[in-house]
Design a protein around this motif. Structure first.
Motif, PDB file in Angstrom:
ATOM      1  N   UNK A 272       0.828  -1.214   0.000  1.00  0.00           N
ATOM      2  CA  UNK A 272       0.000   0.000   0.000  1.00  0.00           C
ATOM      3  C   UNK A 272       0.855   1.255   0.000  1.00  0.00           C
ATOM      4  N   UNK A 273       1.972   1.222   0.715  1.00  0.00           N
ATOM      5  CA  UNK A 273       2.854   2.395   0.793  1.00  0.00           C
ATOM      6  C   UNK A 273       3.617   2.599  -0.508  1.00  0.00           C
ATOM      7  N   UNK A 274       4.168   1.508  -1.044  1.00  0.00           N
ATOM      8  CA  UNK A 274       5.001   1.620  -2.245  1.00  0.00           C
ATOM      9  C   UNK A 274       4.850   0.361  -3.087  1.00  0.00           C
ATOM     10  N   UNK A 275       3.867   0.310  -4.004  1.00  0.00           N
ATOM     11  CA  UNK A 275       3.672  -0.876  -4.847  1.00  0.00           C
ATOM     12  C   UNK A 275       4.913  -1.169  -5.686  1.00  0.00           C
ATOM     13  N   UNK A 276       5.255  -2.455  -5.827  1.00  0.00           N
ATOM     14  CA  UNK A 276       6.426  -2.868  -6.595  1.00  0.00           C
ATOM     15  C   UNK A 276       6.027  -3.898  -7.639  1.00  0.00           C
ATOM     16  N   UNK A 277       6.644  -3.865  -8.825  1.00  0.00           N
ATOM     17  CA  UNK A 277       6.367  -4.909  -9.816  1.00  0.00           C
ATOM     18  C   UNK A 277       6.952  -6.232  -9.357  1.00  0.00           C
ATOM     19  N   UNK A 278       6.397  -7.360  -9.820  1.00  0.00           N
ATOM     20  CA  UNK A 278       6.936  -8.672  -9.440  1.00  0.00           C
ATOM     21  C   UNK A 278       8.396  -8.811  -9.845  1.00  0.00           C
ATOM     22  N   UNK A 279       9.147  -9.567  -9.074  1.00  0.00           N
ATOM     23  CA  UNK A 279      10.563  -9.810  -9.338  1.00  0.00           C
ATOM     24  C   UNK A 279      10.723 -11.208  -9.902  1.00  0.00           C
ATOM     25  N   UNK A 280      11.444 -11.324 -11.013  1.00  0.00           N
ATOM     26  CA  UNK A 280      11.645 -12.616 -11.662  1.00  0.00           C
ATOM     27  C   UNK A 280      12.944 -13.239 -11.179  1.00  0.00           C
ATOM     28  N   UNK A 281      12.890 -14.391 -10.547  1.00  0.00           N
ATOM     29  CA  UNK A 281      14.077 -15.115 -10.093  1.00  0.00           C
ATOM     30  C   UNK A 281      14.066 -16.477 -10.789  1.00  0.00           C
ATOM     31  N   UNK A 282      14.727 -16.524 -11.946  1.00  0.00           N
ATOM     32  CA  UNK A 282      14.661 -17.727 -12.768  1.00  0.00           C
ATOM     33  C   UNK A 282      13.263 -17.869 -13.340  1.00  0.00           C
ATOM     34  N   UNK A 283      12.630 -18.999 -13.102  1.00  0.00           N
ATOM     35  CA  UNK A 283      11.265 -19.233 -13.590  1.00  0.00           C
ATOM     36  C   UNK A 283      10.215 -18.872 -12.542  1.00  0.00           C
ATOM     37  N   UNK A 284      10.666 -18.360 -11.387  1.00  0.00           N
ATOM     38  CA  UNK A 284       9.754 -18.043 -10.283  1.00  0.00           C
ATOM     39  C   UNK A 284       9.506 -16.535 -10.232  1.00  0.00           C
ATOM     40  N   UNK A 285       8.244 -16.151 -10.084  1.00  0.00           N
ATOM     41  CA  UNK A 285       7.870 -14.747  -9.945  1.00  0.00           C
ATOM     42  C   UNK A 285       7.523 -14.467  -8.483  1.00  0.00           C
ATOM     43  N   UNK A 286       8.174 -13.466  -7.914  1.00  0.00           N
ATOM     44  CA  UNK A 286       8.001 -13.167  -6.490  1.00  0.00           C
ATOM     45  C   UNK A 286       7.634 -11.714  -6.288  1.00  0.00           C
ATOM     46  N   UNK A 287       6.812 -11.453  -5.278  1.00  0.00           N
ATOM     47  CA  UNK A 287       6.548 -10.087  -4.848  1.00  0.00           C
ATOM     48  C   UNK A 287       7.698  -9.659  -3.939  1.00  0.00           C
ATOM     49  N   UNK A 288       8.415  -8.572  -4.260  1.00  0.00           N
ATOM     50  CA  UNK A 288       9.576  -8.172  -3.451  1.00  0.00           C
ATOM     51  C   UNK A 288       9.234  -7.959  -1.986  1.00  0.00           C
ATOM     52  N   UNK A 289       8.081  -7.352  -1.697  1.00  0.00           N
ATOM     53  CA  UNK A 289       7.706  -7.117  -0.301  1.00  0.00           C
ATOM     54  C   UNK A 289       7.422  -8.437   0.416  1.00  0.00           C
ATOM     55  N   UNK A 290       6.781  -9.377  -0.279  1.00  0.00           N
ATOM     56  CA  UNK A 290       6.513 -10.680   0.331  1.00  0.00           C
ATOM     57  C   UNK A 290       7.818 -11.415   0.631  1.00  0.00           C
ATOM     58  N   UNK A 291       8.786 -11.326  -0.292  1.00  0.00           N
ATOM     59  CA  UNK A 291      10.086 -11.964  -0.063  1.00  0.00           C
ATOM     60  C   UNK A 291      10.780 -11.340   1.141  1.00  0.00           C
ATOM     61  N   UNK A 292      10.757 -10.002   1.203  1.00  0.00           N
ATOM     62  CA  UNK A 292      11.400  -9.283   2.311  1.00  0.00           C
ATOM     63  C   UNK A 292      10.851  -9.744   3.665  1.00  0.00           C
ATOM     64  N   UNK A 293       9.540  -9.700   3.826  1.00  0.00           N
ATOM     65  CA  UNK A 293       8.959 -10.007   5.128  1.00  0.00           C
ATOM     66  C   UNK A 293       8.942 -11.504   5.418  1.00  0.00           C
ATOM     67  N   UNK A 294       8.988 -12.334   4.383  1.00  0.00           N
ATOM     68  CA  UNK A 294       9.116 -13.781   4.614  1.00  0.00           C
ATOM     69  C   UNK A 294      10.484 -14.101   5.211  1.00  0.00           C
ATOM     70  N   UNK A 295      11.520 -13.450   4.694  1.00  0.00           N
ATOM     71  CA  UNK A 295      12.865 -13.659   5.231  1.00  0.00           C
ATOM     72  C   UNK A 295      12.954 -13.162   6.667  1.00  0.00           C
TER      73      UNK A 295
END
Length: 527
Positions: A272-295
């Motif tokens: 909501x604060x800063x929308x980001x486009x999906x990040x491509x890591x090989x064949x996997x598409x990830x939401x950068x914010x989801x990756x950040x907070x998952x780690x």
């Protein structure tokens, strides 16, 4: 065996301090050199900011924090000089691998290796030095280590920028790129230093504190056991094998649910604060914010597992650490301060380039030299001062020095970052950084004096885990998030200093409790 603490240096104390200080400098140099080389790497490998952010923070921080636990446990039971030498060889080789990298995956593998190797630096180095130096000189010892860290930070900017520029200017037709050459240069000294560490004589553990500790049986098995006890999934097997109560298992599962819910909520808030486009890591598409907070969530869950595992496997260490309010508050203060430091440090070069129109090479030389010089001079002044004050005001003396540094520097940052030109910025930054460097030596000296000698590696690992996941993992991310949301990097960097308010409150409590909690150390150890 318990005797009176020694007040004289052990043979080889100065030599050991020099070697451990250089190891810390190499650690920060190999860790931070990626920042100055990022523009060239992005261009040659055709990757974006999301991928660079993954390399700089997430990959390194997760493996550094996770492996600091087993190597910290190993430092409490095995030969620390050998452990440091092997670790230095490992991360130097991983740094050299980046010099041969031709893909994002190879660079990610390199950063993973650097994170694993460097995890032993603080636990083994601190534990080793505390068996060479008496208690009343340890503020000075930590000031030398802080200076070495600053040397590595500044050196990473200078070496990376200069080496890459020189190679590209003189070998433009070659297949090797300047940034690859810089990684190879950064890796080389580690192999030489590792040989000197291997030959350093291991001191008697606990001799300076009058609590000599016998060598531990099966240190590697216990180290691997600790890794298994904190690794999500495997830790449930470990809990069952060590007789965890049903209430403890339920508490662990509840913590996992709450952490997952918090990570999901923070992902929604960040989007909501800063929308980001999906990040491509090989064949996997990830939401950068989801990756950040998952780690971050994974790291917090590892902390929960560590504390529960410690309670089951080393109840004495659990009592000594968890029942000392001073230890808990020192870890919290160091973590909060790291949110500020990493948040500011990650964007200082970008701030100078964007605000004052400096080139990357100008920033590397000017800011690198200044930050390295002040990072060396500052701790060497503050460390002995904290030792002197602590002899006159036990416990509180060191705490007041740390409080002054951490309370005054955030206020000064507004004066620094609103400078009208580069010259004014550097002049103001000189005073600001001198004051800022006063926090680490006294805080670390307070924290490590609160535990038994055999627990210093484990305490250091616990601190590193919390500080790395919540400090390095959150500080730069929050500054970047605020910068995207406000459009002002200056506003984002200065906003992070609000964390100084709880820091000051906690330091006031530490000043009041440190001596009392240290005096109750043996009582906590005996249960």
């Amino acid at each position: 065996m318990t005797t009176e603490p020694r007040r004289t240096l052990a043979p080889g104390a100065w030599y050991a301090l020099i070697l451990v200080a250089l190891t810390n400098a190499m650690s920060l140099l190999d860790r931070q050199i990626l920042a100055i080389l990022a523009p060239a790497i992005k261009k040659d490998l055709a990757i974006g900011d999301a991928e660079m952010g993954l390399l700089y923070g997430t990959v390194f921080a997760l493996f550094y924090a996770l492996f600091s636990l087993p190597v910290g446990r190993l430092a409490d039971g095995w030969v620390r000089t050998r452990l440091l030498a092997i670790s230095l060889l490992f991360w130097s080789a991983a740094t050299g691998l980046a010099g041969l990298a031709s893909s994002f995956a190879m660079l990610a593998l390199s950063r993973l290796g650097v994170g694993i190797g460097e995890a032993a630096t603080a636990p083994a180095g601190t534990s080793l030095l505390y068996d060479f130096w008496p208690k009343h000189r340890r503020g000075f010892v930590m000031s030398v280590i802080a200076s070495a860290i600053a040397l590595g930070l500044g050196g990473s900017l200078i070496l990376g920028g200069v080496a890459a520029h020189w190679w590209d200017a003189n070998h433009a037709a070659g297949g090797l790129k300047g940034w690859q050459f810089a990684f190879l240069v950064a890796a080389a000294p580690g192999f030489v230093l590792a040989a000197f560490l291997w030959m350093l004589k291991e001191p008697v553990r606990g001799q300076m504190d009058g609590i000599e500790t016998a060598p531990e049986a099966r240190p590697f098995a216990k180290s691997l056991g600790l890794l298994g006890s904190v690794t999500p999934g495997f830790h449930w097997i470990g809990m069952k094998g060590r007789g965890a109560s049903p209430a403890m298992v339920r508490g662990n599962l509840l913590a996992l649910v709450l952490i997952a819910a918090a990570a999901f909520a923070l992902t929604l808030l960040s989007n909501a604060i800063s929308p980001k486009p999906p990040m491509q890591l090989g064949s996997v598409t990830l939401n950068p914010h989801a990756l950040q907070w998952s780690v971050i969530g994974l790291g917090v869950f590892v902390i929960v597992n560590l504390m529960q595992g410690m309670k089951l496997g080393d109840s004495q260490a659990f009592r000594v650490i968890s029942r000392s309010p001073t230890v808990m508050m020192c870890i919290a203060v160091g973590t909060l301060q790291s949110v500020i430091n990493y948040g500011m440090m990650a964007f200082n070069p970008s701030f100078l380039i964007r605000t004052y129109g400096l080139t990357m090479q100008e920033t590397a030389l000017q800011f690198g030299l200044l930050s390295a010089a002040m990072g060396i001079i500052g701790p060497l002044a503050w460390g002995p001062l904290s030792d002197w004050l602590n002899q006159r005001f036990p416990g509180a003396g060191r705490a007041w020095v740390a409080l002054f540094a951490m309370a005054v520097s955030p206020v000064m940052s507004f004066w620094v970052y609103y400078a009208a030109d580069p010259g004014s910025f550097y002049a103001r930054f000189l005073i600001y950084s001198f004051i800022l460097t006063g926090w680490m030596p006294p805080l670390y000296a307070i924290m490590y004096d609160q535990v038994l000698p055999r627990m210093r590696g484990l305490t250091s690992s616990l601190y590193l885990l919390v500080m790395t996941i919540l400090g390095m993992g959150i500080g730069p991310y929050v500054v970047g998030l605020l910068s995207d949301a406000t459009g002002s990097l200056r506003t984002a960097m200065l906003s992070i200093n609000a964390v100084a308010i709880p820091i000051a409150v906690l330091m006031l409590f530490i000043a009041r409790r440190a001596q009392r909690d240290e005096g109750a150390l043996l009582e906590r150890a005996e249960g």
